[in-house]
Enzyme design. Structure first.
Site, PDB file in Angstrom:
ATOM      1  CG  LEU A  91      -1.808  -1.291   1.294  1.00  0.00           C
ATOM      2  CD1 LEU A  91      -2.318  -1.531   2.696  1.00  0.00           C
ATOM      3  CD2 LEU A  91      -2.960  -1.173   0.304  1.00  0.00           C
ATOM      4  N   PRO A  92       0.282   2.408  -0.394  1.00  0.00           N
ATOM      5  CG  PRO A  92      -0.946   3.711  -1.868  1.00  0.00           C
ATOM      6  CD  PRO A  92      -1.077   2.565  -0.916  1.00  0.00           C
ATOM      7  CG  ASN A  96      -3.165   4.441   1.683  1.00  0.00           C
ATOM      8  OD1 ASN A  96      -2.184   5.051   1.258  1.00  0.00           O
ATOM      9  ND2 ASN A  96      -4.393   4.840   1.416  1.00  0.00           N
ATOM     10  CB  THR A 122       7.895   2.209   2.180  1.00  0.00           C
ATOM     11  OG1 THR A 122       8.542   1.222   1.390  1.00  0.00           O
ATOM     12  CG2 THR A 122       8.961   3.000   2.939  1.00  0.00           C
ATOM     13  CE  LYS A 197      11.951   1.190  -0.016  1.00  0.00           C
ATOM     14  NZ  LYS A 197      10.569   0.878  -0.331  1.00  0.00           N
TER      15      LYS A 197
END
Length: 330
Positions: A91-92, A96, A122, A197
């Site tokens: 998901l963005p 979300n 992320t 990340k």
């Protein structure tokens, strides 16, 4: 001898039963939520490895291509959770993820005990920890597993996954992630995958801006961009942005700069990731002057019409900046 033979037959039968059971278990449905630029090719790779995929996305048009390849499409995350006990989300952003897991039609509304939840979005590490606690209350296991590599690596199943969560569940997660990536790395407790990340993407943004500035300067000095890229890539300035994802149109094939910066990793998402890096740096009192400047540059790009272009469009943005003073001079 007869007793030994019976024992051998029994052992062999038990072995075959176990092997069959494991094979059948591995083919149980996998839920997939979020079928954007990254999620869609990831889900396709699961299908190619023989896993039945049950998927959903907030945009129905994103589901059609996957449905054509054999996936079952449902209307909500809760319905996916009702049908699958292994679910991957891509998901963005943090809001979300919170909505998909804890919203009115979220995963946790119908999640089954023992379900493995793998989030490859992320997001803020603190949100990953929050989701892990919420999942634990429902008897499920949550792991964060953000990715690096972009759309190209997602299509070729060459992503790198950075995994955070309960170590005892890592093997189960690894089984699925290796179908979608070339590297799966266990980082530690929940949130450490996100930490890795965020650090990677901050360096990626800084490196891309540096590559774009360098290429732009070389072009202004009369160097052929392909020649300059060749020299950089055999010299100490070589980096991923120069040798695998060059931001100058015409230098490389198969990258967004060769397609008007379409596809790839959006500027909006890079700005979001840099915001996460900035937030965590502030909380840990870590100086990140170049990371902060990169965040500012990508935020300005979003406001200047680059939001939906690939983040390598920073090269085009810099070219635009050099034209502005000339226009004012006119």
């Amino acid at each position: 001898c007869a007793s030994l033979s019976r024992c051998s037959i029994d052992c062999w039968g038990h072995f075959l039963f176990s092997l069959c059971s494991r094979s059948m278990a591995s083919k149980t449905p996998v839920g997939f939520i979020g079928l954007g630029n990254m999620g869609s090719p990831m889900a396709k790779n699961l299908l190619r490895h023989g896993y039945p995929v049950i998927a959903t996305d907030v945009f129905p048009e994103s589901c059609k291509e996957l449905q054509d390849e054999g996936a079952q499409i449902l209307d909500s995350p809760a319905e996916v959770a009702d049908k699958a006990d292994r679910i991957i989300t891509m998901l963005p952003s943090s809001p979300n993820v919170i909505e998909v897991y804890t919203g009115p039609n979220g995963i946790l509304k119908k999640v089954k005990k023992g379900t493995l939840l793998i989030d490859s979005s992320t997001i803020d590490p603190s949100v990953s920890k929050e989701m892990a606690l919420a999942a634990e209350k429902m008897g499920a296991v949550f792991m964060d597993a953000p990715v690096s590599g972009g759309v190209g690596a997602a299509s070729l199943a060459k992503l790198t996954f950075m995994v955070g969560g309960v170590e005892e569940e890592y093997t189960a997660a690894q089984e699925l992630l290796t179908c979608m990536g070339a590297n799966v790395v266990y980082c530690g407790q929940v949130g450490t995958g996100q930490a890795a990340k965020i650090c990677n993407n901050m360096l990626l943004a800084i490196g891309m801006i540096g590559t774009a500035e360098t290429m732009n300067l070389g072009i202004r000095l009369g160097l052929d961009p392909k020649l300059l890229a060749q020299i950089l890539n055999m010299s100490s300035g070589r980096c991923w942005s120069s040798d695998s994802y060059n931001p100058v149109p015409g230098v490389m094939e198969g990258v967004p700069s060769g397609n008007n910066y379409q596809g790839g990793f959006g500027t909006t998402l890079m700005a979001k990731d840099l915001g996460l890096a900035q937030h965590t740096a502030t909380n840990t009192k870590t100086p990140v002057p170049l990371g902060s400047l990169a965040h500012q540059i990508y935020r300005v790009m979003c406001a200047r019409g680059y939001a939906n272009k690939d983040f390598s469009s920073v090269f085009q943005f810099l070219r635009e900046q050099e034209e502005e003073p000339e226009k004012k001079g006119d």
